[in-house]
Design a protein around this motif. Structure first.
Motif, PDB file in Angstrom:
ATOM      1  N   UNK A 334       5.495  10.131  -1.166  1.00  0.00           N
ATOM      2  CA  UNK A 334       6.800   9.487  -1.061  1.00  0.00           C
ATOM      3  C   UNK A 334       6.675   7.996  -0.769  1.00  0.00           C
ATOM      4  N   UNK A 335       5.719   7.628   0.077  1.00  0.00           N
ATOM      5  CA  UNK A 335       5.623   6.235   0.519  1.00  0.00           C
ATOM      6  C   UNK A 335       4.550   5.437  -0.229  1.00  0.00           C
ATOM      7  N   UNK A 336       3.883   6.069  -1.196  1.00  0.00           N
ATOM      8  CA  UNK A 336       2.890   5.338  -1.994  1.00  0.00           C
ATOM      9  C   UNK A 336       3.499   4.138  -2.721  1.00  0.00           C
ATOM     10  N   UNK A 337       4.657   4.263  -3.396  1.00  0.00           N
ATOM     11  CA  UNK A 337       5.212   3.083  -4.081  1.00  0.00           C
ATOM     12  C   UNK A 337       5.511   1.923  -3.134  1.00  0.00           C
ATOM     13  N   UNK A 338       5.987   2.236  -1.927  1.00  0.00           N
ATOM     14  CA  UNK A 338       6.270   1.164  -0.961  1.00  0.00           C
ATOM     15  C   UNK A 338       4.978   0.487  -0.514  1.00  0.00           C
ATOM     16  N   UNK A 339       3.908   1.277  -0.331  1.00  0.00           N
ATOM     17  CA  UNK A 339       2.622   0.679   0.041  1.00  0.00           C
ATOM     18  C   UNK A 339       2.127  -0.250  -1.063  1.00  0.00           C
ATOM     19  N   UNK A 345      -2.953  -4.181  -4.784  1.00  0.00           N
ATOM     20  CA  UNK A 345      -4.224  -3.647  -5.265  1.00  0.00           C
ATOM     21  C   UNK A 345      -4.372  -2.149  -5.025  1.00  0.00           C
ATOM     22  N   UNK A 346      -3.499  -1.582  -4.190  1.00  0.00           N
ATOM     23  CA  UNK A 346      -3.602  -0.151  -3.884  1.00  0.00           C
ATOM     24  C   UNK A 346      -3.185   0.673  -5.103  1.00  0.00           C
ATOM     25  N   UNK A 364      -7.876   4.086  -2.511  1.00  0.00           N
ATOM     26  CA  UNK A 364      -8.405   3.620  -3.789  1.00  0.00           C
ATOM     27  C   UNK A 364      -7.718   2.319  -4.175  1.00  0.00           C
ATOM     28  N   UNK A 365      -8.520   1.312  -4.511  1.00  0.00           N
ATOM     29  CA  UNK A 365      -7.951   0.014  -4.867  1.00  0.00           C
ATOM     30  C   UNK A 365      -8.430  -0.431  -6.254  1.00  0.00           C
ATOM     31  N   UNK A 366      -7.762  -1.405  -6.785  1.00  0.00           N
ATOM     32  CA  UNK A 366      -8.184  -2.116  -8.000  1.00  0.00           C
ATOM     33  C   UNK A 366      -8.806  -3.427  -7.534  1.00  0.00           C
ATOM     34  N   UNK A 367     -10.126  -3.501  -7.578  1.00  0.00           N
ATOM     35  CA  UNK A 367     -10.835  -4.618  -6.959  1.00  0.00           C
ATOM     36  C   UNK A 367     -10.975  -5.784  -7.928  1.00  0.00           C
ATOM     37  N   UNK A 368     -10.665  -6.987  -7.442  1.00  0.00           N
ATOM     38  CA  UNK A 368     -10.718  -8.187  -8.268  1.00  0.00           C
ATOM     39  C   UNK A 368     -11.475  -9.332  -7.625  1.00  0.00           C
ATOM     40  N   UNK A 369     -11.728  -9.281  -6.312  1.00  0.00           N
ATOM     41  CA  UNK A 369     -12.405 -10.399  -5.648  1.00  0.00           C
ATOM     42  C   UNK A 369     -13.161  -9.885  -4.421  1.00  0.00           C
TER      43      UNK A 369
END
Length: 593
Positions: A334-339, A345-346, A364-369
């Motif tokens: 439920x709270x994933x979109x708010x995070x 990056x989440x 789990x993240x999308x890492x860019x830096x």
């Protein structure tokens, strides 16, 4: 959506997910042992139709599987909760003119029911007991573990109003039955109910309280949800949003508070902050350990109202997996979109059952830096009740179940370089923290390492078939990159001495994580991790030592002794007594399960 609890029970029965137990059973321990067995094997919800010495039946296991929880919340799958919230967050009414506004119209249906509806007549007030007629002991309030201080209400929907602003709060706080007309109210330090209580204390006035049981199961879920503080928005609004129909509220008969009209029971009354606090506990809690006796306010009941044929809803918490794991997963979704709004990056997160909510979060993240894993983890620790998280594992792959996620992370996790100890607030139920509600946390960066972070450190996880013999090791097992060790602790700092000896052995080659726990934990990975995570303050109980092939992160999950700087009572695990187990074994055929 279900109008009330009975509608939900009828729907479960039609799906083959409800079993009736027609023979007499005891509210003290027997129901809990039966329910524990059923939830552990993913069995149906249970309706105990005859409870000895009590006036009402008991329903338990209402959220006992992932699929059943989704059904209770009116979705095909719990992931649909995130989809619904994401749809709302995409609303942009100020952009795009008339054509954009027209595109919004189908989405606005998700807000249908958001606002509660006031009604004059309430089924929950078909029977009203006031004053001396109130007798809480006639309710089938369960005692769930042998060392509990008494029976506890475990699914209460506690309603209070902010004495200054009038904002409503609906929360779930356990309540120990004290006598015919009063309970303890377990308002912990960080809870909204506690804030209302403290405001009333400063203002020198009583705080009115209403406690409901039952209604649409969506409402029960909403009381557990970590809703962020939003002016004018309460858990009643969240429930209405989820069920796409308003929650009907009636005025209490002795308090100026709204109560759910379709509930099964309502307790009305007050808490007087000027009164002495009362002893509450012990209680076998969701951590799987007993929380000790502590002081909490007394809730005085001025009225008990209920339906003519009411059913008392209950739950059982304790060693995982329990049904609260599925309620936690619903909140994750439920709270994933708010995070994601706050931390772009989440991509996903998961709180494995072994972590009993706050003890372990896989992110789990999308890492860019470089350094982004720590940025994301610290950002997560700043979001509401995520501040209680103890161990945060950051990855880039799929969010896997707990133990599998840990094994997959090890090749990307160089202890010392990719581990960070910090401090912060802890759940008051955490028994191992260095002090009350304050302790250490551990961030594990298992993302691929960029050149600025030192790059990937070559590592081949290994598990050795023959392990070194040590006189103080009771049992041990290796998985690729991970070593589980159980010992009988008899002196301070013993775990570190054992760890240092083991890491000098050749069998420490290919190991990056060494976990130690007490001998009675066993070596089943999920149980081992549950005990270890409960028993560590990561900063105090984590060290990086040298093994045969490089640094090894060691976590001491044994019981802590006073000589190790721990001066609180170390709790026991919540374990059912052999006598009750034997009684349930002997009666199992009678139950018809």
């Amino acid at each position: 959506m279900f109008r009330n609890l009975k509608a939900y029970l009828e729907a479960l029965e039609a799906r083959g997910e409800l079993r009736r137990v027609p023979v007499p059973v005891d509210a003290e321990l027997e129901i809990a042992e039966i329910a524990d067995r059923m939830v552990k094997k993913g069995g149906p919800a249970l309706l105990f139709e005859r409870v000895r010495g009590k006036d009402f039946p008991v329903a338990i296991g209402l959220f006992g599987t992932r699929d059943r929880t989704a059904f209770a919340l009116g979705v095909r799958d719990l992931d649909e909760l995130a989809e619904r919230v994401q749809t709302l967050l995409a609303l942009e009414p100020g952009k795009g003119g008339l054509s954009a506004l027209l595109k919004l119209l189908p989405k606005l249906g998700d807000l249908r029911g958001f606002f509660p509806k006031r009604v004059r007549r309430a089924p929950v007030q078909e029977v009203v007991h006031r004053g001396e007629a109130v007798d809480l002991t006639r309710l089938p309030v369960l005692k769930t573990w042998p060392l509990d201080g008494g029976p506890f209400f475990t699914l209460p929907l506690v309603i209070t109003k902010d004495p200054e602003t009038g904002e409503l709060n609906l929360g779930m706080y356990r309540m120990q039955l004290l006598d015919q007309k009063s309970t303890a109210m377990h308002w912990q330090l960080h809870k909204v109910g506690r804030k209302h209580y403290e405001k009333a204390r400063r203002m020198g006035r009583r705080l009115e309280v209403a406690v409901a049981f039952g209604g649409d199961p969506v409402l029960t879920y909403a009381a557990t949800a970590p809703l962020p503080p939003l002016p004018g928005v309460s858990e009643f609004h969240l429930a209405g949003f989820l069920r796409r129909a308003p929650i009907e509220l009636a005025r209490g008969v002795t308090v100026d508070l709204p109560v759910p009209a379709e509930a099964e029971f309502v307790l009305e009354g007050y808490v007087d902050p000027q009164e002495p606090l009362v002893e509450e506990g012990p209680f076998g809690d969701h951590t799987g350990f007993y929380t000790p006796v502590d002081l909490y306010p007394r809730f005085h009941v001025t009225a008990l109202t209920h339906r003519q044929s009411a059913v008392y809803p209950a739950t059982l918490v304790g060693p995982p997996p329990m049904e609260d794991a599925y309620l936690i997963e619903a909140s994750e979704r439920l709270f994933l979109p708010a995070a994601r709004l706050v931390l772009p990056e989440v991509e996903d997160y998961h709180m494995p059952p072994e972590g009993v909510a706050h003890n372990w979060v896989n992110l789990r993240i999308r890492k860019e830096y470089p350094g982004q894993a720590y940025k994301a983890a610290m950002g997560l620790l700043g979001l509401g009740q995520m501040m209680f998280a103890k161990v945060v594992l950051v990855t880039e792959g799929r969010v896997r179940p707990g133990f599998a996620a840990l094994l997959e992370a090890l090749p990307h996790l160089l202890p010392g370089r990719d581990t960070l100890f910090v401090r912060g607030p802890m759940d008051v139920l955490d028994h191992s923290s260095r002090s009350f509600a304050y302790g250490g946390k551990l961030i594990l960066d298992a993302t691929r390492k960029l050149p600025e972070e030192g790059g990937e450190a070559p590592f081949t996880p290994r598990a050795h078939p023959d392990l070194p013999q040590d006189p103080e090791v009771q049992a041990q097992r290796q998985y690729p990159g991970l070593w589980l060790v159980a010992l009988r602790k008899e002196r301070p700092h013993q775990a570190w001495e054992v760890a240092e000896r083991l890491l000098t052995a050749p069998q420490s080659e290919g190991i990056r994580l060494l976990l130690l726990a007490d001998w009675d934990t066993g070596l089943e990975p999920h149980t081992f991790l549950w005990v270890l995570l409960n028993n560590i303050d990561p900063e105090r109980d984590g060290r990086v030592l040298r093994g045969a092939s490089g640094p090894v992160l060691v976590l001491d999950g044994t019981r802590k002794l006073p000589e190790e700087g721990f001066h609180r009572v170390w709790p026991e695990k919540a374990v059912m007594s052999p006598e009750v187990k034997a009684r349930v074994d002997a009666r199992w055929a009678e139950y018809g399960l």
